[in-house]
Design an enzyme around this catalytic site. Structure first.
Site, PDB file in Angstrom:
ATOM      1  N   GLU A  44       4.167   7.620  -0.312  1.00 35.79           N
ATOM      2  CA  GLU A  44       3.303   6.498  -0.714  1.00 35.79           C
ATOM      3  C   GLU A  44       3.149   5.543   0.459  1.00 35.79           C
ATOM      4  O   GLU A  44       4.150   5.138   1.067  1.00 35.79           O
ATOM      5  CB  GLU A  44       3.904   5.745  -1.915  1.00 35.79           C
ATOM      6  CG  GLU A  44       2.977   4.640  -2.418  1.00 35.79           C
ATOM      7  CD  GLU A  44       3.615   3.717  -3.453  1.00 35.79           C
ATOM      8  OE1 GLU A  44       4.857   3.630  -3.521  1.00 35.79           O
ATOM      9  OE2 GLU A  44       2.858   3.063  -4.191  1.00 35.79           O
ATOM     10  N   GLU A  69       6.338   0.710   3.671  1.00 32.73           N
ATOM     11  CA  GLU A  69       5.841  -0.668   3.473  1.00 32.73           C
ATOM     12  C   GLU A  69       6.161  -1.450   4.738  1.00 32.73           C
ATOM     13  O   GLU A  69       7.303  -1.508   5.170  1.00 32.73           O
ATOM     14  CB  GLU A  69       6.515  -1.292   2.247  1.00 32.73           C
ATOM     15  CG  GLU A  69       6.286  -2.775   2.077  1.00 32.73           C
ATOM     16  CD  GLU A  69       4.808  -3.167   2.064  1.00 32.73           C
ATOM     17  OE1 GLU A  69       4.051  -2.613   1.258  1.00 32.73           O
ATOM     18  OE2 GLU A  69       4.405  -4.023   2.878  1.00 32.73           O
ATOM     19  N   ASN A  96       4.835   0.187   9.912  1.00 36.54           N
ATOM     20  CA  ASN A  96       3.390   0.291   9.760  1.00 36.54           C
ATOM     21  C   ASN A  96       3.026   1.780   9.730  1.00 36.54           C
ATOM     22  O   ASN A  96       3.525   2.549  10.560  1.00 36.54           O
ATOM     23  CB  ASN A  96       2.712  -0.390  10.956  1.00 36.54           C
ATOM     24  CG  ASN A  96       1.228  -0.568  10.725  1.00 36.54           C
ATOM     25  OD1 ASN A  96       0.559   0.313  10.203  1.00 36.54           O
ATOM     26  ND2 ASN A  96       0.719  -1.713  11.108  1.00 36.54           N
ATOM     27  N   ASP A 118      -5.001  -2.500   0.706  1.00 36.14           N
ATOM     28  CA  ASP A 118      -5.783  -3.686   1.081  1.00 36.14           C
ATOM     29  C   ASP A 118      -7.234  -3.258   1.334  1.00 36.14           C
ATOM     30  O   ASP A 118      -7.480  -2.316   2.099  1.00 36.14           O
ATOM     31  CB  ASP A 118      -5.189  -4.321   2.346  1.00 36.14           C
ATOM     32  CG  ASP A 118      -3.757  -4.811   2.113  1.00 36.14           C
ATOM     33  OD1 ASP A 118      -3.466  -5.264   0.990  1.00 36.14           O
ATOM     34  OD2 ASP A 118      -2.934  -4.709   3.040  1.00 36.14           O
ATOM     35  N   LYS A 122     -14.489  -6.884   5.139  1.00 34.39           N
ATOM     36  CA  LYS A 122     -15.440  -7.135   6.231  1.00 34.39           C
ATOM     37  C   LYS A 122     -15.683  -5.856   7.031  1.00 34.39           C
ATOM     38  O   LYS A 122     -14.721  -5.152   7.379  1.00 34.39           O
ATOM     39  CB  LYS A 122     -14.907  -8.220   7.171  1.00 34.39           C
ATOM     40  CG  LYS A 122     -14.874  -9.586   6.513  1.00 34.39           C
ATOM     41  CD  LYS A 122     -14.409 -10.642   7.488  1.00 34.39           C
ATOM     42  CE  LYS A 122     -14.367 -11.985   6.783  1.00 34.39           C
ATOM     43  NZ  LYS A 122     -13.557 -12.971   7.460  1.00 34.39           N
ATOM     44  N   ASP A 154      -8.265  -1.357  -7.954  1.00 33.43           N
ATOM     45  CA  ASP A 154      -9.099  -2.166  -8.843  1.00 33.43           C
ATOM     46  C   ASP A 154     -10.398  -2.512  -8.140  1.00 33.43           C
ATOM     47  O   ASP A 154     -11.290  -3.089  -8.749  1.00 33.43           O
ATOM     48  CB  ASP A 154      -8.381  -3.485  -9.155  1.00 33.43           C
ATOM     49  CG  ASP A 154      -8.182  -4.286  -7.875  1.00 33.43           C
ATOM     50  OD1 ASP A 154      -7.493  -3.784  -6.963  1.00 33.43           O
ATOM     51  OD2 ASP A 154      -8.738  -5.397  -7.756  1.00 33.43           O
ATOM     52  N   THR A 191       1.559   0.431 -10.967  1.00 39.83           N
ATOM     53  CA  THR A 191       2.111  -0.374  -9.874  1.00 39.83           C
ATOM     54  C   THR A 191       2.086  -1.843 -10.313  1.00 39.83           C
ATOM     55  O   THR A 191       1.489  -2.193 -11.335  1.00 39.83           O
ATOM     56  CB  THR A 191       1.277  -0.224  -8.586  1.00 39.83           C
ATOM     57  OG1 THR A 191       0.082  -0.998  -8.717  1.00 39.83           O
ATOM     58  CG2 THR A 191       0.921   1.231  -8.317  1.00 39.83           C
ATOM     59  N   TYR A 193       0.412  -4.275  -8.834  1.00 35.39           N
ATOM     60  CA  TYR A 193      -0.985  -4.726  -8.790  1.00 35.39           C
ATOM     61  C   TYR A 193      -1.776  -4.156  -9.960  1.00 35.39           C
ATOM     62  O   TYR A 193      -2.645  -4.821 -10.508  1.00 35.39           O
ATOM     63  CB  TYR A 193      -1.631  -4.308  -7.458  1.00 35.39           C
ATOM     64  CG  TYR A 193      -1.458  -5.334  -6.367  1.00 35.39           C
ATOM     65  CD1 TYR A 193      -0.189  -5.621  -5.855  1.00 35.39           C
ATOM     66  CD2 TYR A 193      -2.538  -6.022  -5.838  1.00 35.39           C
ATOM     67  CE1 TYR A 193      -0.015  -6.552  -4.854  1.00 35.39           C
ATOM     68  CE2 TYR A 193      -2.373  -6.965  -4.842  1.00 35.39           C
ATOM     69  CZ  TYR A 193      -1.113  -7.229  -4.351  1.00 35.39           C
ATOM     70  OH  TYR A 193      -0.944  -8.167  -3.361  1.00 35.39           O
ATOM     71  N   GLU A 194      -1.485  -2.931 -10.313  1.00 38.35           N
ATOM     72  CA  GLU A 194      -2.192  -2.293 -11.431  1.00 38.35           C
ATOM     73  C   GLU A 194      -1.970  -3.080 -12.724  1.00 38.35           C
ATOM     74  O   GLU A 194      -2.912  -3.349 -13.481  1.00 38.35           O
ATOM     75  CB  GLU A 194      -1.672  -0.855 -11.586  1.00 38.35           C
ATOM     76  CG  GLU A 194      -2.381  -0.052 -12.636  1.00 38.35           C
ATOM     77  CD  GLU A 194      -1.948   1.412 -12.588  1.00 38.35           C
ATOM     78  OE1 GLU A 194      -1.279   1.830 -11.608  1.00 38.35           O
ATOM     79  OE2 GLU A 194      -2.288   2.151 -13.533  1.00 38.35           O
TER      80      GLU A 194
HETATM   81  N1  SAM Z   1       1.024  -0.566  -3.815  1.00 38.92           N
HETATM   82  C1  SAM Z   1       1.472  -1.857  -4.305  1.00 38.92           C
HETATM   83  C2  SAM Z   1       0.904  -2.134  -5.654  1.00 38.92           C
HETATM   84  O1  SAM Z   1      -0.034  -1.449  -6.053  1.00 38.92           O
HETATM   85  O2  SAM Z   1       1.423  -3.011  -6.348  1.00 38.92           O
HETATM   86  C3  SAM Z   1       1.116  -2.965  -3.295  1.00 38.92           C
HETATM   87  C4  SAM Z   1      -0.345  -3.199  -3.085  1.00 38.92           C
HETATM   88  S1  SAM Z   1      -0.657  -4.444  -1.829  1.00 38.92           S
HETATM   89  C5  SAM Z   1      -2.294  -4.898  -2.112  1.00 38.92           C
HETATM   90  C6  SAM Z   1      -0.802  -3.421  -0.381  1.00 38.92           C
HETATM   91  C7  SAM Z   1       0.512  -3.229   0.323  1.00 38.92           C
HETATM   92  O3  SAM Z   1       0.325  -2.284   1.355  1.00 38.92           O
HETATM   93  C8  SAM Z   1       1.050  -4.497   0.963  1.00 38.92           C
HETATM   94  O4  SAM Z   1       2.398  -4.686   0.575  1.00 38.92           O
HETATM   95  C9  SAM Z   1       0.929  -4.211   2.469  1.00 38.92           C
HETATM   96  O5  SAM Z   1       1.947  -4.852   3.224  1.00 38.92           O
HETATM   97  C10 SAM Z   1       1.022  -2.705   2.515  1.00 38.92           C
HETATM   98  N2  SAM Z   1       0.347  -2.089   3.668  1.00 38.92           N
HETATM   99  C11 SAM Z   1      -0.938  -2.262   4.026  1.00 38.92           C
HETATM  100  N3  SAM Z   1      -1.232  -1.550   5.138  1.00 38.92           N
HETATM  101  C12 SAM Z   1      -0.080  -0.916   5.485  1.00 38.92           C
HETATM  102  C13 SAM Z   1       0.276  -0.061   6.552  1.00 38.92           C
HETATM  103  N4  SAM Z   1      -0.627   0.288   7.514  1.00 38.92           N
HETATM  104  N5  SAM Z   1       1.531   0.425   6.617  1.00 38.92           N
HETATM  105  C14 SAM Z   1       2.447   0.069   5.674  1.00 38.92           C
HETATM  106  N6  SAM Z   1       2.167  -0.777   4.646  1.00 38.92           N
HETATM  107  C15 SAM Z   1       0.925  -1.255   4.541  1.00 38.92           C
END
Ligand code: SAM
Length: 213
Positions: A44, A69, A96, A118, A122, A154, A191, A193-194
């Site tokens: 994931e 994460e 990352n 995310d 833009k 979403d 999740t 966010y879900e």
């Molecule tokens: N998946 C979770 C949920 O649905 O509740 C979190 C969603 S949150 C909008 C997106 C997460 O992805 C954030 O915690 C962000 O730090 C992480 N994230 C975004 N780009 C990433 C990357 N390139 N590598 C690791 N984590 C990343």
């Protein structure tokens, strides 16, 4: 209060080295050795606070899970969820996910999850979207030939963008749902966010795609 620079967060991640993989790039091609059993490996990206991966770990003891994460203050929450779940088939990585081919070998992963990534709305940030073609190239390399990606969001624009990006890449769309919660799916692990967005009555989009196309 920013947790990112709190030494206790570093200490907490190190103390839980059985769950938090300390040198993830050293395990390329040998992730299975970090688990009790050799079994399919699911990954994931953007694990957030870990409700999905901890729940999936419990629901699927026959699968090994890795969650990536990049934000330290967020992954701390995921570690706590995995500890509470008392599941032994989940490992977490505080990195990352931009260099996945340095972390996983070719065909090392069986399934990949992108949950509420995310959206980067833009156009100038298109390259950061986790379904931009440069990410798809990485996914194709680390996934087995019959491996699949499941995406939930979403965000209608990100969903449409992703379907077009998959299609341009020659991927096969296996399944699309425009309102995941319209009918209850007992196997769906929500999740954080879900729950937040579906609680507000927003539809959740889900698709499953492969590189078979
Ligand atoms: N998946 C979770 C949920 O649905 O509740 C979190 C969603 S949150 C909008 C997106 C997460 O992805 C954030 O915690 C962000 O730090 C992480 N994230 C975004 N780009 C990433 C990357 N390139 N590598 C690791 N984590 C990343």
């Amino acid at each position: 209060m920013r947790l990112r620079n709190k030494p206790w967060a570093d200490d907490f991640l190190q103390e839980n080295e059985a769950i938090v993989v300390q040198e993830p790039f050293a395990h390329k091609n040998s992730w299975q050795n970090l688990f009790l059993q050799h079994q399919p490996l699911h990954l994931e990206i953007g694990t957030g606070k870990g409700q999905f991966i901890a729940g999936m770990g419990n629901q699927h003891p026959e699968i090994n899970f890795v969650g990536i994460e990049r934000v330290k203050s967020v992954i701390v929450g995921a570690v706590k969820k995995v500890l509470e779940a008392e599941t032994e088939n989940v490992r977490l990585v505080n990195e990352n996910a931009r260099d996945l081919r340095d972390m996983f070998g070719e065909n090392e992963v069986d399934h990949l999850y992108l949950n509420f990534s995310d959206p980067w709305p833009k156009t100038k940030h298109e390259k950061r979207r986790l379904t931009y073609h440069t990410f798809l190239e990485q996914y194709q390399s680390i996934l087995k030939p019959d491996g699949e990606i499941t995406l939930k969001t979403d965000n209608q624009k990100l969903f449409e963008y992703s379907l077009v990006s998959f299609s341009h890449f020659g991927m096969q769309i296996e399944e699309v749902q425009l309102d995941l919660h319209e009918y209850s799916d007992p196997l769906n692990v929500p999740t954080e966010y879900e729950e937040k967005f579906s609680g507000k009555g927003q539809p959740i989009y889900r698709c499953r795609v492969s590189f078979k196309g």
